[in-house]
Design a protein around this motif. Structure first.
Motif, mmCIF file in Angstrom:
data_model
loop_
_atom_site.group_PDB
_atom_site.id
_atom_site.type_symbol
_atom_site.label_atom_id
_atom_site.label_comp_id
_atom_site.label_asym_id
_atom_site.label_seq_id
_atom_site.Cartn_x
_atom_site.Cartn_y
_atom_site.Cartn_z
ATOM 1 N N ARG A 4 35.017 -1.019 5.080
ATOM 2 C CA ARG A 4 35.271 -1.554 6.810
ATOM 3 C C ARG A 4 33.684 -0.284 7.171
ATOM 4 O O ARG A 4 33.674 0.348 7.170
ATOM 5 N N PRO A 5 32.668 -1.568 7.489
ATOM 6 C CA PRO A 5 31.739 -0.564 8.269
ATOM 7 C C PRO A 5 32.583 0.112 9.616
ATOM 8 O O PRO A 5 33.350 -0.278 10.108
ATOM 9 N N LEU A 6 31.768 1.055 10.119
ATOM 10 C CA LEU A 6 31.877 1.967 11.134
ATOM 11 C C LEU A 6 31.969 0.600 12.602
ATOM 12 O O LEU A 6 30.751 0.337 12.983
ATOM 13 N N PRO A 313 17.501 -3.326 11.638
ATOM 14 C CA PRO A 313 18.567 -3.307 11.955
ATOM 15 C C PRO A 313 19.141 -4.035 10.954
ATOM 16 O O PRO A 313 20.422 -3.417 10.723
ATOM 17 N N ALA A 314 18.984 -4.935 10.406
ATOM 18 C CA ALA A 314 19.935 -5.486 9.663
ATOM 19 C C ALA A 314 20.111 -4.687 8.473
ATOM 20 O O ALA A 314 21.690 -5.207 7.577
ATOM 21 N N ALA A 315 19.019 -3.950 7.622
ATOM 22 C CA ALA A 315 19.816 -3.078 7.079
ATOM 23 C C ALA A 315 21.097 -1.577 7.322
ATOM 24 O O ALA A 315 21.821 -1.232 6.828
ATOM 25 N N LEU A 316 20.896 -1.598 8.587
ATOM 26 C CA LEU A 316 22.360 -0.530 9.004
ATOM 27 C C LEU A 316 23.348 -1.495 9.198
ATOM 28 O O LEU A 316 24.833 -0.783 9.183
ATOM 29 N N SER A 317 23.325 -2.891 9.691
ATOM 30 C CA SER A 317 24.167 -3.190 10.227
ATOM 31 C C SER A 317 25.667 -3.621 9.027
ATOM 32 O O SER A 317 26.755 -3.663 9.906
ATOM 33 N N SER A 319 26.596 -0.879 7.471
ATOM 34 C CA SER A 319 27.630 0.149 7.326
ATOM 35 C C SER A 319 27.727 0.477 9.160
ATOM 36 O O SER A 319 28.912 1.502 8.971
ATOM 37 N N ILE A 320 27.639 0.051 9.841
ATOM 38 C CA ILE A 320 27.746 -0.036 10.994
ATOM 39 C C ILE A 320 27.506 -1.351 12.287
ATOM 40 O O ILE A 320 26.792 -2.153 11.933
ATOM 41 N N ALA A 321 28.532 -1.779 12.696
ATOM 42 C CA ALA A 321 29.095 -2.728 13.365
ATOM 43 C C ALA A 321 28.183 -2.395 14.680
ATOM 44 O O ALA A 321 29.075 -1.873 15.641
ATOM 45 N N PHE A 322 27.575 -3.095 15.157
ATOM 46 C CA PHE A 322 26.603 -3.070 16.674
ATOM 47 C C PHE A 322 25.606 -4.371 16.887
ATOM 48 O O PHE A 322 26.410 -5.224 16.280
ATOM 49 N N SER A 323 25.418 -4.354 17.412
ATOM 50 C CA SER A 323 24.966 -5.051 18.397
ATOM 51 C C SER A 323 23.194 -5.193 18.513
ATOM 52 O O SER A 323 22.539 -3.844 19.034
ATOM 53 N N ALA A 324 22.546 -5.922 17.838
ATOM 54 C CA ALA A 324 21.243 -6.270 18.011
ATOM 55 C C ALA A 324 20.618 -6.934 19.110
ATOM 56 O O ALA A 324 19.551 -6.950 19.673
ATOM 57 N N THR A 325 21.518 -7.299 20.258
ATOM 58 C CA THR A 325 21.640 -7.887 21.390
ATOM 59 C C THR A 325 22.423 -8.483 21.413
ATOM 60 O O THR A 325 23.350 -8.233 21.385
ATOM 61 N N SER A 326 22.816 -8.971 23.341
ATOM 62 C CA SER A 326 24.770 -9.633 23.711
ATOM 63 C C SER A 326 25.203 -10.163 22.849
ATOM 64 O O SER A 326 23.655 -11.186 22.582
ATOM 65 N N ALA A 327 26.220 -10.537 23.150
ATOM 66 C CA ALA A 327 27.338 -11.556 22.188
ATOM 67 C C ALA A 327 26.500 -13.339 22.487
ATOM 68 O O ALA A 327 26.334 -13.860 22.030
ATOM 69 N N CYS A 328 26.500 -12.797 24.091
ATOM 70 C CA CYS A 328 25.537 -14.082 24.624
ATOM 71 C C CYS A 328 24.206 -14.642 23.956
ATOM 72 O O CYS A 328 24.460 -15.860 24.134
ATOM 73 N N ASN A 329 23.396 -13.982 23.325
ATOM 74 C CA ASN A 329 22.213 -14.223 23.029
ATOM 75 C C ASN A 329 22.673 -13.820 21.414
ATOM 76 O O ASN A 329 21.643 -15.360 20.718
ATOM 77 N N SER A 330 23.538 -13.826 21.021
ATOM 78 C CA SER A 330 23.391 -14.006 18.752
ATOM 79 C C SER A 330 23.271 -14.912 18.403
ATOM 80 O O SER A 330 23.087 -15.062 17.900
ATOM 81 N N ALA A 331 23.740 -15.952 19.501
ATOM 82 C CA ALA A 331 23.875 -16.923 18.814
ATOM 83 C C ALA A 331 22.573 -17.831 18.452
ATOM 84 O O ALA A 331 22.210 -18.187 17.471
ATOM 85 N N SER A 332 21.655 -18.000 19.315
ATOM 86 C CA SER A 332 20.575 -17.926 19.208
ATOM 87 C C SER A 332 18.674 -17.131 18.477
ATOM 88 O O SER A 332 17.968 -17.602 18.783
ATOM 89 N N ASN A 333 19.605 -16.399 18.053
ATOM 90 C CA ASN A 333 19.272 -15.547 17.882
ATOM 91 C C ASN A 333 17.849 -15.009 18.792
ATOM 92 O O ASN A 333 16.421 -14.556 18.086
ATOM 93 N N ALA A 334 17.819 -15.162 19.559
ATOM 94 C CA ALA A 334 16.767 -14.830 20.881
ATOM 95 C C ALA A 334 16.290 -13.796 21.455
ATOM 96 O O ALA A 334 17.630 -13.041 21.237
ATOM 97 N N PRO A 335 15.244 -13.428 21.351
ATOM 98 C CA PRO A 335 15.523 -11.611 21.936
ATOM 99 C C PRO A 335 16.171 -11.039 23.135
ATOM 100 O O PRO A 335 16.807 -12.527 23.677
ATOM 101 N N SER A 336 16.210 -10.472 23.568
ATOM 102 C CA SER A 336 17.604 -10.352 24.717
ATOM 103 C C SER A 336 16.610 -10.186 26.145
ATOM 104 O O SER A 336 15.901 -10.320 26.955
ATOM 105 N N HIS A 337 17.627 -11.671 26.968
ATOM 106 C CA HIS A 337 16.824 -11.462 28.050
ATOM 107 C C HIS A 337 16.702 -10.619 29.007
ATOM 108 O O HIS A 337 16.181 -10.028 29.792
ATOM 109 N N VAL A 338 17.885 -9.558 28.194
ATOM 110 C CA VAL A 338 17.711 -8.526 29.440
ATOM 111 C C VAL A 338 16.688 -7.728 29.497
ATOM 112 O O VAL A 338 16.369 -6.858 30.454
ATOM 113 N N LEU A 339 16.060 -6.933 28.147
ATOM 114 C CA LEU A 339 15.736 -6.390 27.762
ATOM 115 C C LEU A 339 13.800 -6.685 27.862
ATOM 116 O O LEU A 339 12.944 -6.596 28.490
ATOM 117 N N LEU A 340 14.784 -7.742 27.925
ATOM 118 C CA LEU A 340 12.158 -8.791 27.987
ATOM 119 C C LEU A 340 12.494 -8.492 29.339
ATOM 120 O O LEU A 340 11.886 -8.154 30.107
#
Length: 389
Positions: A4-6, A313-317, A319-340
């Motif tokens: 299992r990934p970290l 980030p995709a290659a890292l996923s 081995s590590i369970a992390f978020s490339a964006t928040s869960a509320c954005n992940s379904a659309s795969n859009a850039p994070s509105h917070v970071l923008l």
């Protein structure tokens, strides 16, 4: 069997604590505490009611509220909807003005958008360079017809911590209500609703080692008569949220909040130490940047942007369970509105990961994660240094 990934995605959801699971299981099955809490005429219902009220006390104690001010919901999303729509609809008049920010959770942003459609004016505050919404910004946005301000306690992507008491004083001076989404703050920030000028606050069990599907809304005295129910059918929870109460989920949420209270100082110190260990080891990664205030934040959540290069980030996923964006954005795969909103462009947002630490994170997890991140990072010269808290 694959390893299992970290796990570094506690901000998305936490595993249910084994002690909480035991409380939950005891409310299931014929030999358990399975009765309907609303059926107080017999022993089964009375036993279930006692468990529900104990849990209400446990949630209230962690956040400095009175038990009768806690209303059960299905989670923070429902709590947020009840707070915003409930206050807007209880006014009995159209129009008016609310204030929120560009970096809120989608449960707030989408609800605010629905209110706009219904004729409510909405101001979306821009965060400062540290990812914070200041009392001064709220004060400048207040209007004579502002009836509600809704801002989060802790940002779910950045881990930044807003000055809610300061914001609350500004809002109260103008006669409006203040709602706070505290899904990411409960158990991590010392909340005192007996002292804070806050009228409504949302909580979620699954962010604090409880089960999914259960949450709560704190309803303070100024909001009691200014909130309209969104779910009808029986008048449960003081008429604010109808439906048969899920004893097993509620009891589990109470147990999770009680554990957070019991271990609050110890966990805060441990997470802070692990965060320091992580940042110290990543300090020499080329082009790495910590997003958000280096000081006004919780230690649990880190948003890290890598410099131009070969980091994937995709290659890292794997081995590590992390978020490339928040869960509320992940379904659309859009850039994070917070970071923008923070000023990053789409390319920089695509090179950003969120690492969130929790109760079961170990030093070994930290050290292994650092090795994996460094192996996935480019060796280009650094142009940003990690900001040290």
């Amino acid at each position: 069997m694959n390893k299992r990934p970290l796990y570094f995605d506690y901000a998305a959801t936490t595993p249910v604590d084994e002690r909480v699971i035991q409380v939950m299981v005891e409310c299931l099955g014929f030999k358990g505490n399975f009765g309907n809490p609303a059926s107080s005429s017999h022993a089964f219902g009375q036993q279930a009611r006692r468990s529900v009220e104990l849990a209400r006390q446990q949630v209230a104690q962690l956040v400095g509220a009175a038990p009768e001010q806690i209303v059960w919901t299905s989670g923070a999303t429902e709590s947020n909807n009840l707070a915003l729509k409930g206050v807007a609809q209880a006014r009995g008049v159209s129009g008016g003005h609310i204030i929120t920010s560009q970096i809120e959770h989608k449960a707030i942003l989408d609800t605010a958008s629905q209110l706009q459609t219904a004729g409510v004016a909405v101001t979306y505050l821009v965060p400062d360079s540290d990812g914070l919404i200041t009392p001064e910004a709220v004060s400048e946005a207040m209007r004579d017809d502002t009836f509600l301000v809704s801002l989060m306690l802790v940002n779910n992507e950045l881990g930044t911590l807003n000055d809610i008491p300061g914001i609350g004083r500004v809002v109260r001076e103008r006669g409006a209500l203040l709602h706070v989404d505290a899904a990411q703050g409960a158990g991590k920030v010392a909340i005192d609703l007996a002292q804070w000028p806050v009228d409504l606050m949302s909580f979620s069990a699954h962010k604090i080692y409880g089960p999914k599907g259960i949450g709560a809304l704190y309803v303070g005295p100024r909001a009691q008569q200014r909130l309209q129910a969104q779910i009808h059918g029986g008048g449960h929870e003081g008429g604010l949220r109808s439906g048969t109460l899920a004893t097993h989920q509620i009891a589990a949420m109470g147990a999770a909040f009680a554990l957070a209270a019991e271990h609050f100082d110890e966990e805060a110190a441990t997470i802070a130490r692990l965060r320091e260990r992580l940042l110290e080891q990543l300090a020499d990664v080329p082009g790495l940047r910590l997003n958000g205030s280096p000081a006004q934040r919780i230690p649990h959540t880190l948003s890290l942007t890598f410099g131009e290069g070969e980091f994937n980030p995709a290659a890292l996923s794997a081995s590590i369970a992390f978020s490339a964006t928040s869960a509320c954005n992940s379904a659309s795969n859009a850039p994070s509105h917070v970071l923008l909103a923070l000023g990053l462009d789409a390319r920089a947002a695509g090179r950003t990961i969120r690492l969130s630490l929790g109760r079961f994170t170990t030093e070994q997890d930290i050290d292994q994660a650092v090795q994996l991140i460094k192996a996935s990072s480019a060796s280009a010269p650094a142009f940003w240094a990690v900001a040290q808290p």
